[in-house]
Motif scaffolding. Structure first.
Motif, PDB file in Angstrom:
ATOM      1  N   LYS A   1      53.556  56.339  71.683  1.00  0.00           N
ATOM      2  CA  LYS A   1      52.703  55.919  70.238  1.00  0.00           C
ATOM      3  C   LYS A   1      53.580  56.678  69.308  1.00  0.00           C
ATOM      4  CE  LYS A   1      48.941  58.980  73.081  1.00  0.00           C
ATOM      5  NZ  LYS A   1      47.727  60.285  73.646  1.00  0.00           N
ATOM      6  N   ALA A   2      54.152  57.433  68.598  1.00  0.00           N
ATOM      7  CA  ALA A   2      55.098  57.469  67.648  1.00  0.00           C
ATOM      8  C   ALA A   2      56.115  55.557  67.837  1.00  0.00           C
ATOM      9  CB  ALA A   2      55.906  58.404  68.111  1.00  0.00           C
ATOM     10  N   ILE A   3      56.388  54.992  68.783  1.00  0.00           N
ATOM     11  CA  ILE A   3      56.596  53.577  68.711  1.00  0.00           C
ATOM     12  C   ILE A   3      55.880  53.525  68.217  1.00  0.00           C
ATOM     13  CG2 ILE A   3      58.163  52.371  69.858  1.00  0.00           C
ATOM     14  CD1 ILE A   3      59.922  54.266  69.569  1.00  0.00           C
ATOM     15  N   ALA A   4      54.604  53.287  68.494  1.00  0.00           N
ATOM     16  CA  ALA A   4      53.563  52.129  67.743  1.00  0.00           C
ATOM     17  C   ALA A   4      53.352  52.181  66.834  1.00  0.00           C
ATOM     18  CB  ALA A   4      51.997  52.465  69.004  1.00  0.00           C
ATOM     19  N   LEU A   5      53.237  53.727  65.932  1.00  0.00           N
ATOM     20  CA  LEU A   5      52.792  54.175  64.900  1.00  0.00           C
ATOM     21  C   LEU A   5      53.871  53.041  64.101  1.00  0.00           C
ATOM     22  CD1 LEU A   5      51.284  57.474  64.580  1.00  0.00           C
ATOM     23  CD2 LEU A   5      50.511  55.214  63.968  1.00  0.00           C
ATOM     24  N   GLY A   6      55.290  53.250  64.161  1.00  0.00           N
ATOM     25  CA  GLY A   6      55.880  52.890  63.781  1.00  0.00           C
ATOM     26  C   GLY A   6      57.833  53.461  63.504  1.00  0.00           C
ATOM     27  N   ALA A   7      57.636  54.449  64.842  1.00  0.00           N
ATOM     28  CA  ALA A   7      59.077  54.971  64.731  1.00  0.00           C
ATOM     29  C   ALA A   7      60.437  54.175  65.922  1.00  0.00           C
ATOM     30  CB  ALA A   7      58.545  56.336  65.463  1.00  0.00           C
ATOM     31  N   ASP A   8      61.692  54.411  65.399  1.00  0.00           N
ATOM     32  CA  ASP A   8      61.891  53.767  66.466  1.00  0.00           C
ATOM     33  C   ASP A   8      62.131  54.561  67.890  1.00  0.00           C
ATOM     34  OD1 ASP A   8      63.468  50.868  64.807  1.00  0.00           O
ATOM     35  OD2 ASP A   8      62.947  52.601  63.330  1.00  0.00           O
ATOM     36  N   ALA A   9      62.606  56.109  66.995  1.00  0.00           N
ATOM     37  CA  ALA A   9      63.020  56.993  67.821  1.00  0.00           C
ATOM     38  C   ALA A   9      62.483  58.072  67.772  1.00  0.00           C
ATOM     39  CB  ALA A   9      64.214  57.031  68.565  1.00  0.00           C
ATOM     40  N   VAL A  10      62.992  59.512  68.626  1.00  0.00           N
ATOM     41  CA  VAL A  10      62.191  60.839  68.330  1.00  0.00           C
ATOM     42  C   VAL A  10      63.096  61.295  68.291  1.00  0.00           C
ATOM     43  CG1 VAL A  10      59.150  59.741  68.479  1.00  0.00           C
ATOM     44  CG2 VAL A  10      61.164  61.284  70.516  1.00  0.00           C
ATOM     45  N   TYR A  11      62.843  62.450  67.777  1.00  0.00           N
ATOM     46  CA  TYR A  11      64.035  64.252  67.622  1.00  0.00           C
ATOM     47  C   TYR A  11      63.149  64.686  68.911  1.00  0.00           C
ATOM     48  CZ  TYR A  11      68.052  63.693  64.972  1.00  0.00           C
ATOM     49  OH  TYR A  11      69.488  62.941  64.622  1.00  0.00           O
ATOM     50  N   ILE A  12      63.313  65.474  69.564  1.00  0.00           N
ATOM     51  CA  ILE A  12      63.105  66.473  70.745  1.00  0.00           C
ATOM     52  C   ILE A  12      63.738  67.672  70.503  1.00  0.00           C
ATOM     53  CG2 ILE A  12      61.735  65.061  71.768  1.00  0.00           C
ATOM     54  CD1 ILE A  12      63.081  66.278  73.692  1.00  0.00           C
TER      55      ILE A  12
ATOM     56  N   ARG B   1      57.550  48.708  68.848  1.00  0.00           N
ATOM     57  CA  ARG B   1      57.599  48.887  68.065  1.00  0.00           C
ATOM     58  C   ARG B   1      56.070  48.581  66.077  1.00  0.00           C
ATOM     59  NH1 ARG B   1      62.264  48.884  68.446  1.00  0.00           N
ATOM     60  NH2 ARG B   1      62.457  51.219  69.738  1.00  0.00           N
ATOM     61  N   GLY B   2      55.960  49.556  66.392  1.00  0.00           N
ATOM     62  CA  GLY B   2      55.408  49.323  64.969  1.00  0.00           C
ATOM     63  C   GLY B   2      53.764  48.238  65.398  1.00  0.00           C
ATOM     64  N   ASN B   3      53.577  47.832  66.219  1.00  0.00           N
ATOM     65  CA  ASN B   3      52.853  47.327  66.747  1.00  0.00           C
ATOM     66  C   ASN B   3      50.851  48.284  67.391  1.00  0.00           C
ATOM     67  OD1 ASN B   3      50.874  45.744  68.451  1.00  0.00           O
ATOM     68  ND2 ASN B   3      52.006  44.792  69.230  1.00  0.00           N
ATOM     69  N   ARG B   4      50.647  48.484  66.024  1.00  0.00           N
ATOM     70  CA  ARG B   4      48.830  49.421  66.015  1.00  0.00           C
ATOM     71  C   ARG B   4      48.053  49.061  67.088  1.00  0.00           C
ATOM     72  NH1 ARG B   4      49.886  52.294  60.030  1.00  0.00           N
ATOM     73  NH2 ARG B   4      52.232  52.110  60.302  1.00  0.00           N
ATOM     74  N   LEU B   5      48.580  47.621  67.605  1.00  0.00           N
ATOM     75  CA  LEU B   5      47.152  46.984  68.698  1.00  0.00           C
ATOM     76  C   LEU B   5      47.267  47.190  69.374  1.00  0.00           C
ATOM     77  CD1 LEU B   5      47.055  43.435  67.433  1.00  0.00           C
ATOM     78  CD2 LEU B   5      45.338  45.132  66.747  1.00  0.00           C
ATOM     79  N   HIS B   6      48.149  48.291  69.513  1.00  0.00           N
ATOM     80  CA  HIS B   6      47.831  48.926  71.066  1.00  0.00           C
ATOM     81  C   HIS B   6      47.248  50.286  71.019  1.00  0.00           C
ATOM     82  CE1 HIS B   6      49.655  45.900  73.816  1.00  0.00           C
ATOM     83  NE2 HIS B   6      51.196  46.032  72.979  1.00  0.00           N
ATOM     84  N   LEU B   7      47.039  50.813  70.016  1.00  0.00           N
ATOM     85  CA  LEU B   7      46.220  52.393  69.707  1.00  0.00           C
ATOM     86  C   LEU B   7      44.947  51.827  69.493  1.00  0.00           C
ATOM     87  CD1 LEU B   7      49.379  54.163  68.311  1.00  0.00           C
ATOM     88  CD2 LEU B   7      48.513  54.081  70.134  1.00  0.00           C
ATOM     89  N   ARG B   8      44.151  52.739  69.728  1.00  0.00           N
ATOM     90  CA  ARG B   8      42.729  52.778  69.715  1.00  0.00           C
ATOM     91  C   ARG B   8      42.537  54.714  68.826  1.00  0.00           C
ATOM     92  NH1 ARG B   8      42.954  48.299  68.408  1.00  0.00           N
ATOM     93  NH2 ARG B   8      41.850  46.774  69.663  1.00  0.00           N
TER      94      ARG B   8
END
Length: 500
Positions: free
Chosen positions: A391-402, A474-481
């Motif tokens: 979901k973070a990638i779809a919102l626009g992130a390249d990667a995440v830190y955990i 990446r950044g493809n928010r059409l895949h989110l609802r």
């Protein structure tokens, strides 16, 4: 009046039919909860000292122990809840600031849980990652406006990049805030899985130098452990401006945790408090930040990406834009659920914004300004599982830190008492007796397993959406609802409501 108003938060239940009085619980608890009473010749427990870390429960050979929340409560009052009253009792006794470990645990909305992913049906066939390749390779660093290809590939100089096999990295956790064995576990796991780990602001201990080519070295306001050799050792440099758990304030490692090894690594006197100032004393503007970024690039001969880490605050999009224009190759945004070894309770619980909203706002702002393609976005602060990553990638992130998830993989049970230095699991402590409880080989295997498991799940989710490369998401928010969100939240996230 009683000497103290403190009452036990937890109740320890011991099944005496099962207990064999082996004293394992006594030896395992660094808080001194369990002890053998010589007068009564039996085991007794001081429940007031229990932090609910589960160490005694897990190691009890006969499963004779259990820990539950104390049933003792105050008269029901919608305004004055039990924690509010107990915190006032504590401050009335100590006169001090309330400290806490780990990230914000208040019941604010978790927006990841209000976002749903898409799946292919009929017209866009899904992909089976067991039969077809699904690419998770991710590059972190500044990207040029144009790329020219010749007969031998890319022509000309290409800015330095971090190459990740999975779009996940271990976030900044310094030696001192966590044990050396915990840090070595994460460093080894990063090497094994083709990702990167962040040494935090505590310098690089000689025992983790072999893993430095997979390390992001941090430069924070205290400049602990920073030298030219340190900067050149890592794969990338991260300037820490802010932290999600405590935006606007610095850090504090108590002198009790500054033993000989921490002292040597941080280059500070033995036993002294390691205090990171709230601001960098040489940064009071974007121009100052630009000077530091390019000083670090000069020092490392432009061979490593230099990033900037900021906390997710109200005007995060404008700050991000300025940081990118100052020359940052990657930008780290840390949400208010980001973990920490110690933070003032009021700061942690009341300052900052959720990473989901911050990420959407920053990605949108950088796109509007036409500079999103020049920088990589890394987000942190409450990433719990592989679905959050997708979901973070779809919102626009390249990667995440955990961070918290990685420590849980090592055995953390989220008692949130990291600042006490008594971590029974040997993670958030520098006590030589306790740190031996983390075996770096076992820890590395568990952390690496977590990354591999998430990689499998990410591929499954991508395949289900008919996507064969994470770059396409990446950044493809059409895949989110969105579900259960108001119009303004949907507008900020720039996602449609479920059903649209």
């Amino acid at each position: 009046m009683a000497i103290t108003m403190k009452t036990a938060s937890y109740k320890i239940i011991r099944d005496h039919d099962r207990c064999i009085e082996c004293l394992v619980c006594v030896r395992q608890c660094s808080n001194g909860v369990h002890r053998w009473d010589e007068d009564y010749m039996c085991l007794v427990s001081d429940e007031a000292e229990c932090v609910n870390c589960h160490r005694c429960v897990v190691f009890c050979p006969t499963q004779a122990l259990n820990v539950v929340a104390s049933p003792l409560d105050f008269k029901t009052n919608a305004n004055w809840r039990k924690p509010d009253i107990e915190q006032i009792y504590l401050q009335a006794e100590t006169g001090g600031t309330l400290l806490v470990g780990m990230g914000n645990d208040r019941p604010y909305p978790v927006y990841w849980d209000h976002l749903l992913l898409n799946a292919s049906q009929v017209t866009n066939p899904s992909i089976d990652p067991l039969r077809e390749p699904v690419e998770l390779k991710t590059f972190i660093g500044r990207k040029p406006d144009t790329v020219h290809f010749g007969s031998e590939g890319v022509e000309g100089e290409f800015p330095p990049q971090l190459e990740l096999d999975v779009p996940v990295m271990f976030s900044a956790m310094s030696f001192g805030s966590i044990s050396l064995n915990a840090q070595k576990s994460l460093a080894r796991a990063a090497v094994e899985t083709g990702i990167y780990w962040n040494c935090g602001e505590g310098g690089l201990h000689p025992e983790v130098r072999p893993y430095a080519d997979r390390a992001v070295v941090q430069v924070a306001s205290g400049r602990f452990g920073v030298s030219v050799d340190y900067l050149k050792s890592g794969a990338a440099i991260e300037i820490k401006i802010g932290q999600g758990a405590k935006p606007g304030i610095g850090g504090h490692l108590p002198g009790e945790k500054v033993g000989p090894e921490v002292s040597r690594t941080r280059m500070i006197p033995l036993g002294t408090d390691a205090i990171s100032p709230a601001p960098h004393h040489d940064i009071y503007s974007i121009e100052d930040l630009r000077q530091l970024i390019f000083s670090l690039k000069e020092a490392t001969e432009y061979a490593k990406p230099v990033g900037v880490k900021i906390a997710a605050v109200h005007n995060v999009a404008a700050i991000a834009s300025g940081s990118v224009r100052a020359g940052a190759d990657f930008l780290v945004i840390d949400g208010f659920r980001g973990g920490t070894g110690a933070a003032p309770l009021r700061i942690r619980d009341n300052i900052g914004i959720p990473i989901e909203l911050a990420l959407a706002a920053v990605d949108s702002r950088l796109r509007e300004e036409g500079i999103r393609n020049t920088v990589s976005l890394v987000v942190a602060g409450g990433i719990r599982n592989s679905a959050d990553v997708v979901k973070a990638i779809a919102l626009g992130a390249d990667a995440v830190y955990i961070g918290t998830a990685a420590l849980i993989a090592l055995g953390c049970h989220m008692c949130q008492k990291c600042y006490q230095g008594k971590c029974n699991w040997g993670i958030a402590t520098t006590n030589p007796y306790l740190t031996k409880r983390v075996n770096p080989e076992v820890g590395a295997r568990r952390a690496a397993n977590l990354i591999r498991a998430w990689a499998h799940e990410i591929k499954e989710m991508l395949g289900g959406m008919g996507i064969n490369a994470i770059e396409s998401l990446r950044g493809n928010r059409l895949h989110l609802r969105g579900i259960g969100l108001g119009p303004k939240e949907l507008e900020i996230l720039q996602v449609k409501a479920a059903g649209e």
